[in-house]
Scaffold this motif. Structure first.
Motif, PDB file in Angstrom:
ATOM      1  N   ASN A  90      64.414  41.901  43.488  1.00  0.00           N
ATOM      2  CA  ASN A  90      64.641  41.078  44.673  1.00  0.00           C
ATOM      3  C   ASN A  90      63.962  39.715  44.514  1.00  0.00           C
ATOM      4  N   LYS A  91      62.746  39.713  43.970  1.00  0.00           N
ATOM      5  CA  LYS A  91      62.028  38.451  43.730  1.00  0.00           C
ATOM      6  C   LYS A  91      62.844  37.565  42.786  1.00  0.00           C
ATOM      7  N   TYR A  92      63.368  38.150  41.716  1.00  0.00           N
ATOM      8  CA  TYR A  92      64.197  37.406  40.759  1.00  0.00           C
ATOM      9  C   TYR A  92      65.405  36.795  41.471  1.00  0.00           C
ATOM     10  N   ASN A  93      66.099  37.603  42.245  1.00  0.00           N
ATOM     11  CA  ASN A  93      67.293  37.119  42.952  1.00  0.00           C
ATOM     12  C   ASN A  93      66.955  36.035  43.967  1.00  0.00           C
ATOM     13  N   ASN A  94      65.880  36.220  44.724  1.00  0.00           N
ATOM     14  CA  ASN A  94      65.472  35.217  45.716  1.00  0.00           C
ATOM     15  C   ASN A  94      65.081  33.904  45.049  1.00  0.00           C
ATOM     16  N   LEU A  95      64.307  33.986  43.984  1.00  0.00           N
ATOM     17  CA  LEU A  95      63.891  32.769  43.292  1.00  0.00           C
ATOM     18  C   LEU A  95      65.084  32.049  42.675  1.00  0.00           C
ATOM     19  N   THR A  96      66.046  32.801  42.170  1.00  0.00           N
ATOM     20  CA  THR A  96      67.251  32.187  41.615  1.00  0.00           C
ATOM     21  C   THR A  96      67.983  31.388  42.695  1.00  0.00           C
ATOM     22  N   LYS A  97      68.105  31.965  43.882  1.00  0.00           N
ATOM     23  CA  LYS A  97      68.750  31.262  44.996  1.00  0.00           C
ATOM     24  C   LYS A  97      67.962  30.017  45.396  1.00  0.00           C
ATOM     25  N   LEU A  98      66.642  30.144  45.455  1.00  0.00           N
ATOM     26  CA  LEU A  98      65.812  28.995  45.831  1.00  0.00           C
ATOM     27  C   LEU A  98      65.900  27.884  44.786  1.00  0.00           C
ATOM     28  N   MET A  99      65.948  28.266  43.523  1.00  0.00           N
ATOM     29  CA  MET A  99      66.080  27.248  42.477  1.00  0.00           C
ATOM     30  C   MET A  99      67.441  26.562  42.550  1.00  0.00           C
ATOM     31  N   ASP A 100      68.475  27.325  42.901  1.00  0.00           N
ATOM     32  CA  ASP A 100      69.792  26.707  43.107  1.00  0.00           C
ATOM     33  C   ASP A 100      69.732  25.686  44.247  1.00  0.00           C
ATOM     34  N   GLU A 101      69.000  26.031  45.299  1.00  0.00           N
ATOM     35  CA  GLU A 101      68.840  25.104  46.423  1.00  0.00           C
ATOM     36  C   GLU A 101      68.059  23.861  46.002  1.00  0.00           C
ATOM     37  N   LEU A 102      67.000  24.072  45.216  1.00  0.00           N
ATOM     38  CA  LEU A 102      66.243  22.918  44.705  1.00  0.00           C
ATOM     39  C   LEU A 102      67.136  21.999  43.886  1.00  0.00           C
ATOM     40  N   GLU A 103      68.073  22.599  43.152  1.00  0.00           N
ATOM     41  CA  GLU A 103      68.987  21.797  42.336  1.00  0.00           C
ATOM     42  C   GLU A 103      69.795  20.816  43.171  1.00  0.00           C
ATOM     43  N   THR A 104      70.104  21.194  44.405  1.00  0.00           N
ATOM     44  CA  THR A 104      70.851  20.281  45.274  1.00  0.00           C
ATOM     45  C   THR A 104      69.944  19.221  45.888  1.00  0.00           C
ATOM     46  N   LYS A 105      68.655  19.527  46.017  1.00  0.00           N
ATOM     47  CA  LYS A 105      67.732  18.606  46.687  1.00  0.00           C
ATOM     48  C   LYS A 105      66.977  17.696  45.724  1.00  0.00           C
ATOM     49  N   ILE A 106      66.713  18.189  44.525  1.00  0.00           N
ATOM     50  CA  ILE A 106      66.031  17.381  43.511  1.00  0.00           C
ATOM     51  C   ILE A 106      66.742  17.588  42.162  1.00  0.00           C
ATOM     52  N   PRO A 107      67.980  17.123  42.078  1.00  0.00           N
ATOM     53  CA  PRO A 107      68.811  17.427  40.908  1.00  0.00           C
ATOM     54  C   PRO A 107      68.251  16.908  39.581  1.00  0.00           C
ATOM     55  N   GLU A 108      67.667  15.745  39.578  1.00  0.00           N
ATOM     56  CA  GLU A 108      67.165  15.204  38.314  1.00  0.00           C
ATOM     57  C   GLU A 108      65.992  16.025  37.781  1.00  0.00           C
ATOM     58  N   THR A 109      65.100  16.406  38.681  1.00  0.00           N
ATOM     59  CA  THR A 109      63.957  17.235  38.271  1.00  0.00           C
ATOM     60  C   THR A 109      64.438  18.571  37.731  1.00  0.00           C
ATOM     61  N   MET A 110      65.366  19.200  38.456  1.00  0.00           N
ATOM     62  CA  MET A 110      65.849  20.511  38.035  1.00  0.00           C
ATOM     63  C   MET A 110      66.653  20.416  36.743  1.00  0.00           C
ATOM     64  N   LYS A 111      67.406  19.340  36.557  1.00  0.00           N
ATOM     65  CA  LYS A 111      68.127  19.174  35.305  1.00  0.00           C
ATOM     66  C   LYS A 111      67.135  19.051  34.154  1.00  0.00           C
ATOM     67  N   GLY A 112      66.089  18.270  34.362  1.00  0.00           N
ATOM     68  CA  GLY A 112      65.065  18.128  33.333  1.00  0.00           C
ATOM     69  C   GLY A 112      64.392  19.447  33.001  1.00  0.00           C
ATOM     70  N   PHE A 113      64.059  20.218  34.043  1.00  0.00           N
ATOM     71  CA  PHE A 113      63.426  21.509  33.814  1.00  0.00           C
ATOM     72  C   PHE A 113      64.379  22.470  33.113  1.00  0.00           C
ATOM     73  N   ASN A 114      65.633  22.509  33.581  1.00  0.00           N
ATOM     74  CA  ASN A 114      66.613  23.408  32.969  1.00  0.00           C
ATOM     75  C   ASN A 114      66.881  23.038  31.512  1.00  0.00           C
TER      76      ASN A 114
END
Length: 116
Positions: free
Chosen positions: A7-31
């Motif tokens: 459940n933690k894995y699934n929740n964090l995956t969803k939250l990271m997807d949300e972060l991708e919409t809010k801070i796309p450049e940071t998340m692209k760099g991290f990914n």
């Protein structure tokens, strides 16, 4: 209280997807960094995931433990290889790593049950 690592894995995956919409450049760099670091090179991806798991245990990060147990299994790691990684992390991290090594073992057991 038993932690639900799947459940933690699934929740964090969803939250990271949300972060991708809010801070796309940071998340692209991290990914991009994640992909470059985990992709097979001299070391296979499985070995790199096991190293990441050992570090996650020593820095005491539940979310990281969840991700790297999941991803190590996906990369072909066996339960025995993961347990040996936990052993080395305990050596390097002492008492706190012992406690998080128990957490990692619990996460492993949960993910293995899900695969069956």
């Amino acid at each position: 209280m038993l932690k639900d690592y799947s459940n933690k894995y699934n929740n964090l995956t969803k939250l990271m997807d949300e972060l991708e919409t809010k801070i796309p450049e940071t998340m692209k760099g991290f990914n991009d960094l994640h992909e470059a670091s985990i992709t097979k090179g001299i070391l296979p991806s499985k070995t790199k995931e096991l190293i990441a798991l050992g570090i996650a245990i020593t820095v005491r990060c539940d979310g990281c433990i969840s991700f790297h147990i999941h991803d190590a299994l996906k990369a072909g790691a066996t339960s025995e290889e993961i347990m040996e990684t936990i052993s080395v992390a305990i050596l390097m991290g002492g008492g706190p790593a012992l406690i998080y090594g128990c957490e990692a073992m619990e996460a492993l057991e949960q993910f293995v049950v899900l695969e069956q």
